[in-house]
Design a protein around this motif. Structure first.
Motif, mmCIF file in Angstrom:
data_model
loop_
_atom_site.group_PDB
_atom_site.id
_atom_site.type_symbol
_atom_site.label_atom_id
_atom_site.label_comp_id
_atom_site.label_asym_id
_atom_site.label_seq_id
_atom_site.Cartn_x
_atom_site.Cartn_y
_atom_site.Cartn_z
ATOM 1 N N ASP A 14 -1.560 -40.633 -19.549
ATOM 2 C CA ASP A 14 -1.270 -39.273 -20.021
ATOM 3 C C ASP A 14 -0.380 -39.295 -21.259
ATOM 4 N N ILE A 15 0.611 -40.189 -21.269
ATOM 5 C CA ILE A 15 1.507 -40.314 -22.423
ATOM 6 C C ILE A 15 0.729 -40.773 -23.652
ATOM 7 N N ILE A 16 -0.137 -41.751 -23.478
ATOM 8 C CA ILE A 16 -0.932 -42.265 -24.599
ATOM 9 C C ILE A 16 -1.881 -41.190 -25.120
ATOM 10 N N HIS A 17 -2.483 -40.433 -24.204
ATOM 11 C CA HIS A 17 -3.390 -39.357 -24.611
ATOM 12 C C HIS A 17 -2.644 -38.294 -25.427
ATOM 13 N N ALA A 18 -1.470 -37.889 -24.949
ATOM 14 C CA ALA A 18 -0.681 -36.889 -25.666
ATOM 15 C C ALA A 18 -0.255 -37.418 -27.033
ATOM 16 N N ASN A 19 0.127 -38.682 -27.090
ATOM 17 C CA ASN A 19 0.547 -39.290 -28.353
ATOM 18 C C ASN A 19 -0.618 -39.341 -29.345
ATOM 19 N N THR A 20 -1.801 -39.696 -28.872
ATOM 20 C CA THR A 20 -2.977 -39.750 -29.730
ATOM 21 C C THR A 20 -3.321 -38.360 -30.261
ATOM 22 N N TRP A 21 -3.212 -37.351 -29.390
ATOM 23 C CA TRP A 21 -3.487 -35.981 -29.799
ATOM 24 C C TRP A 21 -2.509 -35.544 -30.891
ATOM 25 N N ILE A 22 -1.242 -35.834 -30.683
ATOM 26 C CA ILE A 22 -0.216 -35.447 -31.669
ATOM 27 C C ILE A 22 -0.448 -36.158 -32.997
ATOM 28 N N LYS A 23 -0.733 -37.445 -32.929
ATOM 29 C CA LYS A 23 -0.961 -38.213 -34.157
ATOM 30 C C LYS A 23 -2.161 -37.663 -34.935
ATOM 31 N N GLY A 24 -3.231 -37.343 -34.228
ATOM 32 C CA GLY A 24 -4.421 -36.800 -34.884
ATOM 33 C C GLY A 24 -4.158 -35.460 -35.541
ATOM 34 N N HIS A 25 -3.394 -34.601 -34.874
ATOM 35 C CA HIS A 25 -3.128 -33.291 -35.442
ATOM 36 C C HIS A 25 -2.107 -33.336 -36.585
ATOM 37 N N ILE A 26 -1.223 -34.324 -36.573
ATOM 38 C CA ILE A 26 -0.306 -34.493 -37.707
ATOM 39 C C ILE A 26 -1.103 -34.919 -38.939
ATOM 40 N N GLU A 27 -2.047 -35.851 -38.752
ATOM 41 C CA GLU A 27 -2.848 -36.333 -39.876
ATOM 42 C C GLU A 27 -3.757 -35.242 -40.429
ATOM 43 N N LYS A 28 -4.279 -34.370 -39.546
ATOM 44 C CA LYS A 28 -5.178 -33.302 -39.981
ATOM 45 C C LYS A 28 -4.432 -32.064 -40.453
ATOM 46 N N GLY A 29 -3.137 -32.002 -40.182
ATOM 47 C CA GLY A 29 -2.370 -30.822 -40.550
ATOM 48 C C GLY A 29 -2.650 -29.654 -39.614
ATOM 49 N N GLY A 30 -2.619 -29.919 -38.327
ATOM 50 C CA GLY A 30 -2.942 -28.914 -37.318
ATOM 51 C C GLY A 30 -1.884 -27.841 -37.166
ATOM 52 N N ASP A 31 -2.150 -26.922 -36.243
ATOM 53 C CA ASP A 31 -1.276 -25.783 -35.962
ATOM 54 C C ASP A 31 0.087 -26.272 -35.476
ATOM 55 N N LEU A 32 1.142 -25.766 -36.074
ATOM 56 C CA LEU A 32 2.506 -26.192 -35.764
ATOM 57 C C LEU A 32 2.912 -25.797 -34.339
ATOM 58 N N GLY A 33 2.465 -24.634 -33.870
ATOM 59 C CA GLY A 33 2.796 -24.188 -32.517
ATOM 60 C C GLY A 33 2.205 -25.102 -31.453
#
Length: 80
Positions: free
Chosen positions: A7-26
């Motif tokens: 679960d930690i790795i999944h959340a980390n991967t999600w965060i990393k992907g959205h930082i690179e794509k410039g995802g929603d800040l909320g």
């Protein structure tokens, strides 16, 4: 513990992907807080203020595995 680590790795991967794509800040902030909770539960599941999983049995985190009469240190690492 391996499920919590996944679960930690999944959340980390999600965060990393959205930082690179410039995802929603909320959403980014919400998932960051989720990852912090997952890590805190992985280390110590008795930490006050963390939500409890009602439908599943409580996990024995790292702290719970090391302390007490049933802990790994007391059972076979103390050399008795």
């Amino acid at each position: 513990l391996t499920v919590k680590m996944a679960d930690i790795i999944h959340a980390n991967t999600w965060i990393k992907g959205h930082i690179e794509k410039g995802g929603d800040l909320g959403m980014l902030k919400e998932n960051w807080e989720l990852m912090q909770q997952l890590i805190a539960q992985y280390i110590n599941s008795d930490t006050p203020g963390l939500p409890k999983d009602r439908d599943s049995k409580p996990i024995r985190a790292l702290v719970q595995r090391l302390k007490g009469k049933q802990g790994r240190f007391r059972q076979n690492l103390s050399g008795k």
